[in-house]
Scaffold this motif. Sequence first.
Motif, PDB file in Angstrom:
ATOM      1  N   THR A 114       3.837  -1.063  14.755  1.00  0.00           N
ATOM      2  CA  THR A 114       3.940  -0.593  16.131  1.00  0.00           C
ATOM      3  C   THR A 114       4.072  -1.775  17.094  1.00  0.00           C
TER       4      THR A 114
ATOM      5  N   ARG B 153      -4.613   7.419  12.751  1.00  0.00           N
ATOM      6  CA  ARG B 153      -4.661   6.982  14.153  1.00  0.00           C
ATOM      7  C   ARG B 153      -3.403   7.431  14.890  1.00  0.00           C
TER       8      ARG B 153
ATOM      9  N   PRO C 265       0.804  -1.223   0.000  1.00  0.00           N
ATOM     10  CA  PRO C 265       0.000   0.000   0.000  1.00  0.00           C
ATOM     11  C   PRO C 265       0.835   1.270   0.000  1.00  0.00           C
TER      12      PRO C 265
ATOM     13  N   VAL D 297       0.622   4.751   2.512  1.00  0.00           N
ATOM     14  CA  VAL D 297      -0.639   4.662   3.267  1.00  0.00           C
ATOM     15  C   VAL D 297      -0.389   4.170   4.691  1.00  0.00           C
ATOM     16  N   VAL D 298       0.634   3.306   4.867  1.00  0.00           N
ATOM     17  CA  VAL D 298       0.929   2.816   6.216  1.00  0.00           C
ATOM     18  C   VAL D 298       1.315   3.988   7.123  1.00  0.00           C
TER      19      VAL D 298
ATOM     20  N   THR E 142      -0.644   5.943  18.011  1.00  0.00           N
ATOM     21  CA  THR E 142       0.810   5.920  17.883  1.00  0.00           C
ATOM     22  C   THR E 142       1.463   6.666  19.040  1.00  0.00           C
TER      23      THR E 142
ATOM     24  N   VAL F  40      -1.769   5.936   7.992  1.00  0.00           N
ATOM     25  CA  VAL F  40      -2.555   5.298   9.052  1.00  0.00           C
ATOM     26  C   VAL F  40      -1.917   5.577  10.405  1.00  0.00           C
ATOM     27  N   ASN F  41      -0.585   5.405  10.468  1.00  0.00           N
ATOM     28  CA  ASN F  41       0.100   5.533  11.750  1.00  0.00           C
ATOM     29  C   ASN F  41       0.109   6.953  12.296  1.00  0.00           C
TER      30      ASN F  41
ATOM     31  N   ALA G 240       0.161  -1.211   9.621  1.00  0.00           N
ATOM     32  CA  ALA G 240       0.536  -0.181  10.597  1.00  0.00           C
ATOM     33  C   ALA G 240       0.496  -0.748  12.005  1.00  0.00           C
TER      34      ALA G 240
ATOM     35  N   PHE H 216       2.139   4.148  -2.707  1.00  0.00           N
ATOM     36  CA  PHE H 216       1.987   4.594  -4.083  1.00  0.00           C
ATOM     37  C   PHE H 216       3.123   5.551  -4.432  1.00  0.00           C
TER      38      PHE H 216
ATOM     39  N   PRO I 231      -3.450  -1.651   4.537  1.00  0.00           N
ATOM     40  CA  PRO I 231      -2.417  -0.892   5.249  1.00  0.00           C
ATOM     41  C   PRO I 231      -2.694  -0.764   6.749  1.00  0.00           C
TER      42      PRO I 231
END
Lengths: 115, 251
Positions: A79, B63, A56, B54-55, B67, B58-59, A75, A58, A71
Motif C-alpha cells: 500500500t 486490516r 507468504p 496471506v498478503v 486499506t 492481511v490487506n 502488505a 501458499f 506478510p
Amino acid sequence: MNYYPYFVAGWLLLIGSLGIVRSRNLVHGVVSLAVAQAGTYVLLLAVGYQRNAPAPVFGSTKKPSTNVVDPVVQALTLTDIVVSATVTALLLALAMQIAKRHGTVDPDELRALEG
Amino acid sequence: MNRGVRHLVFLFGGGLVAVLFVLGALGMPKFGSSNHPYRDRSVHAAAEHQTPNVVAAVNFDQRGFDTLGEESIFFASVIGAAALLRPSKEEREERQESGGGLRDVMASTRFAGYVLLPLTLLVGLDVVAHGHITPGGGFQGGVVLATGFHVLYVAGRYETLEKVRPVALFENGEVLGALGFAGLGFAGIAISGSFLSNMIPVGGWGSFLSAGTVEVLNFAVGIEVACGVIVLLSHFFEQAIRLRDRGQAQS
C-alpha cells in the motif's frame, strides 16, 4: 550483516532528504522524496525478513506454515508503494502548474506567496 | 532562508536522525531472525479464512479498514492531480493535427503493440482475479490493466488510444470501485455487525471461489486502480500533447 539492511533504509531516508534540501528543481525534489520514501520499503521488508523462508503465499500443495517471511509488513509495503506513486503524480502536477504560473521550477526563485 | 542556513539546519536535523536511527536499529531484532509474532498470527487468521495469499488476507481481511483509507488517498490524489491539470484560461485544446501528427512507428513495433494489448489486459485480469490464491491482487492487477491500454500509445498514435479510452467512463469506473469497497464494508455491518467483516462463505482452500470478501474487494480495488491510473495518465497526456498556449497555437 545483522543490522546492515536497517542502515541502508536509514541511509536512503537521509540521502533523499538531503536531495530535497539541496534541490534546485522541483522535479528533482519530487524524485528525491521518492528516494527517501524507498527507505521505508527497505525498512519494512527488512523487519519482516527471515533467512531461508519462502514468500507468504501458499497453495493447494503447500500447506500453511509459519515458516515464511512476515506478510504484515509486505502488505504495508504494497500500500505504501501505491500511495507513493499517486502522491508523486500529484506533486508532479503541482510542479507543472508552478512552472506555468511562475516560469521557473527552482524552489529558491519562488519567493512570494500568492493569495 | 538561504541555502547555507538550510544546509546547516539539515546537518543538525539529519545528524540527529542518523544517530537516533542507528541507536534504534541496534535495538531491533537481528535481521533475518525467525521471531515474527505478527506473522504467526496473520498466517493463522488467513488459514482460517481459506486465503492462501496471506498478503491479500492481511490487506483485505485483517486490516481492510486501513486499506480503505489508503484507497481513499489514491482516490483523492487522482482527483487532486486532475483538478491541478485542468486547462487554464491561457490554454486551449488543440484538436486538429499539429506538426508531427503521424509519428514514425516501425511496423514491428505497431504489430507488437496490437499483440500485447489483449495479452496485457488478460494478464491484468488474471492478476486481479486470482489475487486471493496466488501472488497479485487488485492493486497490482489494476496497474497492469491500466498499462495495457497505453501500449496503444507506444505502438500507434494518441488518437488510437483516445478511441479505446473514453475518460468519462473511467472516471465513473473509479468512483464505482471506491463505492464498491465502502459498500462491502457497510454490507458487513448489516450482516454480521462489524465494518468490512468477512461475511461471505469462505469456500474451500485454494479454489477460485474462496476467501470470502477478499476476492470481491480485490475486484473493487482493481477497477478503481485501473481507472484511476488511466484518468491520471490521460490528464498528463492532455498537458503534453493537446494543450497549447493561445498565443503560439496559430503558428
